[in-house]
Design a protein around this motif. Sequence first.
Motif, mmCIF file in Angstrom:
data_model
loop_
_atom_site.group_PDB
_atom_site.id
_atom_site.type_symbol
_atom_site.label_atom_id
_atom_site.label_comp_id
_atom_site.label_asym_id
_atom_site.label_seq_id
_atom_site.Cartn_x
_atom_site.Cartn_y
_atom_site.Cartn_z
ATOM 1 N N LEU A 342 1.085 -0.963 0.248
ATOM 2 C CA LEU A 342 0.182 0.353 -0.122
ATOM 3 C C LEU A 342 1.093 1.335 -0.039
ATOM 4 N N LEU A 343 2.216 1.243 0.903
ATOM 5 C CA LEU A 343 2.735 2.439 0.830
ATOM 6 C C LEU A 343 3.537 2.538 -0.325
ATOM 7 N N ASP A 344 3.863 1.777 -1.397
ATOM 8 C CA ASP A 344 4.803 1.659 -2.519
ATOM 9 C C ASP A 344 3.555 0.548 -3.784
ATOM 10 N N PRO A 345 2.702 0.761 -4.125
ATOM 11 C CA PRO A 345 2.585 0.494 -4.673
ATOM 12 C C PRO A 345 2.939 -0.562 -6.282
ATOM 13 N N THR A 346 4.166 0.256 -6.888
ATOM 14 C CA THR A 346 4.853 -0.173 -7.389
ATOM 15 C C THR A 346 5.792 -1.631 -7.357
ATOM 16 N N ALA A 347 6.414 -1.432 -6.074
ATOM 17 C CA ALA A 347 7.522 -1.959 -6.196
ATOM 18 C C ALA A 347 7.352 -3.501 -5.707
ATOM 19 N N THR A 348 6.069 -3.903 -5.566
ATOM 20 C CA THR A 348 5.735 -5.839 -5.559
ATOM 21 C C THR A 348 5.155 -5.893 -7.405
ATOM 22 N N GLY A 349 4.778 -4.807 -8.059
ATOM 23 C CA GLY A 349 4.310 -5.016 -9.276
ATOM 24 C C GLY A 349 2.881 -4.400 -9.001
ATOM 25 N N GLY A 350 2.497 -3.945 -8.058
ATOM 26 C CA GLY A 350 1.234 -3.501 -7.634
ATOM 27 C C GLY A 350 0.505 -2.432 -8.959
ATOM 28 N N GLU A 351 -0.639 -2.690 -9.137
ATOM 29 C CA GLU A 351 -1.638 -1.854 -10.264
ATOM 30 C C GLU A 351 -0.950 -0.680 -9.504
ATOM 31 N N ILE A 352 -1.082 -0.364 -11.665
ATOM 32 C CA ILE A 352 -0.974 1.216 -11.723
ATOM 33 C C ILE A 352 -2.021 1.466 -12.736
ATOM 34 N N GLU A 353 -3.040 2.520 -12.243
ATOM 35 C CA GLU A 353 -3.320 3.617 -13.527
ATOM 36 C C GLU A 353 -2.510 4.478 -14.569
ATOM 37 N N SER A 354 -3.137 3.910 -14.950
ATOM 38 C CA SER A 354 -2.420 4.742 -16.186
ATOM 39 C C SER A 354 -3.367 5.287 -17.866
ATOM 40 N N GLU A 355 -2.558 5.718 -19.019
ATOM 41 C CA GLU A 355 -3.748 6.255 -19.600
ATOM 42 C C GLU A 355 -2.950 6.133 -20.817
ATOM 43 N N LYS A 356 -3.374 6.488 -22.142
ATOM 44 C CA LYS A 356 -2.993 5.325 -23.570
ATOM 45 C C LYS A 356 -1.740 7.509 -23.723
ATOM 46 N N PRO A 357 -0.770 6.796 -23.747
ATOM 47 C CA PRO A 357 0.216 7.791 -24.329
ATOM 48 C C PRO A 357 -0.486 8.854 -25.135
ATOM 49 N N TRP A 358 0.185 9.959 -24.739
ATOM 50 C CA TRP A 358 0.250 11.422 -25.965
ATOM 51 C C TRP A 358 0.991 11.119 -27.076
ATOM 52 N N ILE A 359 1.393 12.465 -27.683
ATOM 53 C CA ILE A 359 2.105 12.993 -27.823
ATOM 54 C C ILE A 359 3.690 12.716 -27.627
ATOM 55 N N ILE A 360 3.939 13.635 -27.083
ATOM 56 C CA ILE A 360 5.342 13.682 -26.566
ATOM 57 C C ILE A 360 6.012 12.728 -24.746
ATOM 58 N N SER A 361 6.764 12.208 -25.114
ATOM 59 C CA SER A 361 6.863 10.860 -23.724
ATOM 60 C C SER A 361 8.309 11.876 -22.267
ATOM 61 N N LEU A 362 8.287 11.823 -21.976
ATOM 62 C CA LEU A 362 9.120 12.444 -20.980
ATOM 63 C C LEU A 362 10.510 11.448 -20.775
ATOM 64 N N GLY A 363 10.439 10.538 -21.065
ATOM 65 C CA GLY A 363 11.240 8.802 -20.780
ATOM 66 C C GLY A 363 12.469 10.227 -19.615
ATOM 67 N N ALA A 364 12.983 10.525 -21.491
ATOM 68 C CA ALA A 364 14.496 11.088 -21.549
ATOM 69 C C ALA A 364 14.560 12.220 -20.396
ATOM 70 N N ALA A 365 13.653 12.903 -19.682
ATOM 71 C CA ALA A 365 14.034 14.268 -19.301
ATOM 72 C C ALA A 365 13.599 13.910 -17.727
ATOM 73 N N LEU A 366 12.571 12.918 -18.024
ATOM 74 C CA LEU A 366 12.623 12.651 -15.815
ATOM 75 C C LEU A 366 13.866 11.478 -15.648
ATOM 76 N N PRO A 367 14.565 11.892 -14.693
ATOM 77 C CA PRO A 367 15.331 10.526 -14.129
ATOM 78 C C PRO A 367 14.486 9.330 -13.839
ATOM 79 N N ASP A 368 14.567 8.365 -13.163
ATOM 80 C CA ASP A 368 14.068 7.275 -12.918
ATOM 81 C C ASP A 368 13.992 7.699 -11.389
ATOM 82 N N ARG A 369 13.542 6.622 -10.704
ATOM 83 C CA ARG A 369 13.361 7.323 -9.230
ATOM 84 C C ARG A 369 14.882 6.219 -8.702
#
Length: 485
Positions: A342-369
Amino acid sequence: MGRWAHPLLTFAWAAFLLALPAAASAQKVALVIANSDYEHTSQLANPGRDAGLIAGALREAGFDTVELASNVARPEFMNQLRTFRQKADGAQTALVYYAGHGVESKGTNWLLPVDAALNAEKDLPFEAVEFGRVLDTIEGAKLRIAVLDACRNNPFAVRWTDDNRSVSRGLAPLEVDDMLVIYAAAPGNFAFDGAGGNSPFALALARRIVQPGLPVQLLGGMVRDDVLAATDGEQRPFISASMTGRPLFLVEGPDTQMAWLTGLYSEDEAPGANTAPLVNFADATDALSSTRGIESTDTAALDEQAWLSAARTDTVQSYRAYKEQFPDGAYARFAEANIAQLLDPTATGGEIESEKPWIISLGAALPDRYAVDLGAPLAIDGVWRISTNDKRLRIERGRAFAVDGWNHALLFRVEPEQVVAINVRKGENGEYLSRDILLNGDTVMTLRDDGNLDVRVATFPFPVNFVLIREALDDPDALARDTAG
């Protein structure tokens, strides 16, 4: 961390509202106070959830106004009573429900604000609220009801070393006239908080409040019978009443159904002052009845019932409550795993709420945790929900990263695990500072009375404002200590 909010000018509308005649006094009004996060003594797990349940029941019972106040210090406590007294004057029915710490001293009952220190018993008149003040607020109503869910051990008893007649637990009986007062437990005794979710007393009270055709004169007795049955006679609510013999009703009509309590608690949003929290009442009443017939010495059975209650609620608070009651219980490791999820829903493969990507991805601009170094632990470390897009982020030792994927207002795509704020640190007077990467601005996060964070990002030329809604903190006690210090 959010989207631009474009405020509209509302001067004309405000002027129109001010020109309207004052509304007539509501017929049924209620004040619900829940104190849990005490600054100088033990904190309580259940008052907030119990108060939410009772507030929802009162709204379903047709109360015109239900004011819900949480974790109030003494000045706010007194202001709440003053404001409510004005609403109660001339009302058909006025009801006050208080859940939190309460103590008895020399025959007088005192309700404890969250800032009470009480180093000595003689500090009570200056730091606590006499129960008589509460009764005074409803004096102007025709039907007056007060409910005191504060029958617990005196948390300050060990500090009071002088010779006095104080008792260490429970509250004192009170004689009243033309009103109904319901205590969660008999004088000198204390009430059970329950293993998780709601207490037996709050469950019974909520069930009876919404029961059509139940005379108010029988309300206390029915609650008493329910709690006695649920606790195998170990908790006995106490009723003090002097009322007319003419039947009075909170809800008139035949006792048919209680459909309003068929949902689950919504952990995603903070309930407003007039929004009824949703509760799975079928599970709640099962939890109430499931304790029947279980001996208090049957540890394994109590352990199982506590775990089932925590799992039904499925919140960090409920699992922590289970662990506090059964630190070495049969389900302790499952509770730990669920808390981590519950404290970290991504830690063990928890459900992630998402939407369809739009035009520009920030994959290169934002650092990974993991690309951002950890700093010192913060009192606000945990999972929060962004008010403008209903997506979650996690604040963790100097950084904030996305839990869910979302599309930013400028057609940017934010993926889970991407860091959206850096240099998160403690400021002054309940403020926390950071640097918002998405909006390229310094951020001030201010802790609100409801436990959420007002966020202001200094973007040019106009600042961006939104709210971070608390979902789960790594250490809830740390936030209370941080703000108190």
